[in-house]
Each structure stands twice: as C-alpha cells, then as structure tokens.
Design an enzyme around this catalytic site. Structure first.
Site, PDB file in Angstrom:
ATOM      1  N   LYS A 195       0.806  -1.218   0.000  1.00  0.00           N
ATOM      2  CA  LYS A 195       0.000   0.000   0.000  1.00  0.00           C
ATOM      3  C   LYS A 195       0.842   1.272   0.000  1.00  0.00           C
ATOM      4  O   LYS A 195       2.037   1.259   0.259  1.00  0.00           O
ATOM      5  CB  LYS A 195      -0.997  -0.031   1.160  1.00  0.00           C
ATOM      6  CG  LYS A 195      -2.117  -1.038   0.882  1.00  0.00           C
ATOM      7  CD  LYS A 195      -3.324  -0.852   1.750  1.00  0.00           C
ATOM      8  CE  LYS A 195      -4.465  -1.741   1.240  1.00  0.00           C
ATOM      9  NZ  LYS A 195      -5.611  -1.729   2.174  1.00  0.00           N
TER      10      LYS A 195
ATOM     11  N   ARG B 296      -4.303  -9.816   4.581  1.00  0.00           N
ATOM     12  CA  ARG B 296      -4.696  -9.860   3.169  1.00  0.00           C
ATOM     13  C   ARG B 296      -3.488  -9.400   2.352  1.00  0.00           C
ATOM     14  O   ARG B 296      -3.055  -8.246   2.466  1.00  0.00           O
ATOM     15  CB  ARG B 296      -5.904  -8.954   2.927  1.00  0.00           C
ATOM     16  CG  ARG B 296      -6.453  -9.005   1.507  1.00  0.00           C
ATOM     17  CD  ARG B 296      -7.676  -8.094   1.386  1.00  0.00           C
ATOM     18  NE  ARG B 296      -8.260  -8.148   0.046  1.00  0.00           N
ATOM     19  CZ  ARG B 296      -7.847  -7.412  -0.992  1.00  0.00           C
ATOM     20  NH1 ARG B 296      -6.838  -6.559  -0.833  1.00  0.00           N
ATOM     21  NH2 ARG B 296      -8.425  -7.528  -2.172  1.00  0.00           N
TER      22      ARG B 296
END
Length: 283
Positions: free
Chosen positions: A228, A263
């Site tokens: 991210k 995840r």
C-alpha cells in the site's frame, strides 16, 4: 472473541496463528497487479500458485477499489468473478480452498456465494448497498466489515480525524449493531480497519500501532497492508510491486498488535513472515 469460525469447511482457530488471505484481482485496473489475472486461465493459475504457497483464503475481486477507480456495473463484475469461482471449484488443486468475494454489491455477493464462494468481503462495511446486511443474513456466511469513508473517487478527500482509531471503533460499533439487527450472526463478523481507505499515511501507521485497541470489540481482525501507498511513502518507492520488504515489516507489526488475518499479494513470502512472527508474538 469466538474461539473458531468455519469458512468453506476449514476451521479458523482465532489466536492460534495468523491466517493468510491471498488477493486475486480479476480486474484491468487494480493498483498493483491490474490486468495480470484478468483471464480465467491466468486467475486460476495464480490461485493454484497461492494454494501451493500455503494460502488460507483466496479473495476474488472484480471491481478495483483503489483511489479514483472507475466503478463497474453488476453485469461486468459478475462476468469477471463468476467464471473464476466456478473454475476454482472444478479444479482439483483449488476446489477445497475457502473463497472470499470482494464486493460491495449484495447481488454480486449472492451470486458469488451460489457459485461456490464462502465469505463476503465488503470494503464499504455495509454502506454502499442497503441490501447487503439482509443478504448476508439470508446466506448465513461469514462477513468482513471494513471501515472507509466516501467512495473510491472521494475517499482521499475525507481523511480528517480527531482520533482515527477511536472513530473507526465507533463506526464498527454502529455497523456491528446494524448487522446483528439485520440478522447476521455476530460470531461470523470479521473486522478490517481499512488501511489506506480514507487514511493518510501517518494515520495508517497509527492504526497499525494501536490495533490492540480493537480487542474491546471481541471479534477477529483482518489487516490489509500489502504493497500500500503508506509503505511507498516511507520507502520513497512508487512501484507497488517493489514494496515487498516494506510489506513484510508492516505485516510483522500487525501480527505483533493482534491481527488474525493478513490480506496479501505475496503469499509465499508472507506465510514465512507470519510463521516467524507467530513464534515470537503468540503463545
């Protein structure tokens, strides 16, 4: 917290170890791997690789949720995800693995579960489709409830918080109550604080540092830090695929603060990270 939850015939014993959810984006525009797995054959090949690497759940998404992503209609999303779910259920290497459907649409969630998926992962936490909670209750499946503000188009303009963790907690309390009142079994809810969704990079770090504050809700915690932008900001690395080591550090920190599921895109590497972190941080 519930001691265990059965997902697709597999028992998830919370607290015993960290579970790995592998990301399988069957979209042309996801932020880190858009287009790589947009064909059914490529998606199933990737799913097989994840299974061989030790994945616990595979999360299939047919609509990108990156900032500024273009929304897709129900028919397009279904055309992307259903053949992959059906193909995985028919393939001997993947037919046993729990499948998550990453969607904010109740109709897509229902069709995916009917096609063989086992759990619904809703990044809107029930905000985008008023039928979602009712649908989850009718299907009786586990549900990942994530925190976000706004939409993919607007969320990065909605990052003002007085207390980011406290406000996420308040959102969770409200949405859990709504979900339970709609008939969802509380023991089947998994919480996701939504790293990067309407959060600046410092706020994402703050959430990870204080994941243990969510223990008061007594529900399992899913954390998605993989590749991210906050990692890219720290590393000055604009290429998401070159954030592996930063992802490893963030995953380790999340485990130390109580994450139950990670995840991730890089399954094999994060399986190793979680095994070592579990040995250090879990009883």
């Amino acid at each position: 917290m519930p001691k265990a939850l059965t997902i697709g015939g597999k028992s998830f014993d919370w607290g015993s170890r960290t579970y790995i959810m592998g990301v399988l984006n069957v979209t042309p525009d996801s932020f880190s791997d858009g287009g790589k797995f947009a064909t059914v054959d490529a998606a199933i090949a990737q799913a097989i690789q994840m299974v061989r690497s030790g994945v616990d759940i595979i999360d299939i998404g047919g609509e990108s949720t990156k900032p500024g992503a273009t929304p897709v209609d129900e028919a397009t999303e279904l055309a992307r995800v259903l053949p992959v779910i059906e193909g995985m259920r028919q393939h001997p290497d993947t037919q046993h693995i729990p499948i998550s459907i990453d969607t904010t649409k109740a109709s897509v969630a229902r069709s995916a579960i009917e096609a063989g998926a086992d759990i619904i992962n809703d990044v809107s936490g029930g905000q985008f489709d008023e039928r979602m909670f009712e649908t989850v209750a009718q299907l009786g499946v586990p549900y990942v409830l994530m925190h976000m503000r706004g939409t993919s188009a607007t969320m990065q303009q909605m990052t003002e918080y007085d207390d980011v963790v406290g406000e996420i907690l308040a959102f969770f309390e409200m949405q859990i109550d709504r979900a339970v009142n709609a008939g969802i079994d509380r023991a089947k809810i998994i919480l996701d604080p939504g790293i990067g969704f309407a959060k600046q990079y410092q706020q994402s770090i703050e959430i990870i540092r204080h994941l243990d504050r969510f223990e008061i809700l007594d529900l399992p915690l899913l954390v998605g830090v993989s590749r991210k932008s906050f990692i890219g900001k720290i590393l000055n690395q604009p290429d998401p695929e070159r954030r592996l080591w930063g992802t490893s550090a963030a995953c380790c920190a999340a485990i130390a603060r109580g994450a139950d599921i990670l995840r991730v895109h890089d399954v094999a590497e994060m399986v190793d990270v979680s095994r070592v972190a579990d040995a250090m941080f879990r009883n």
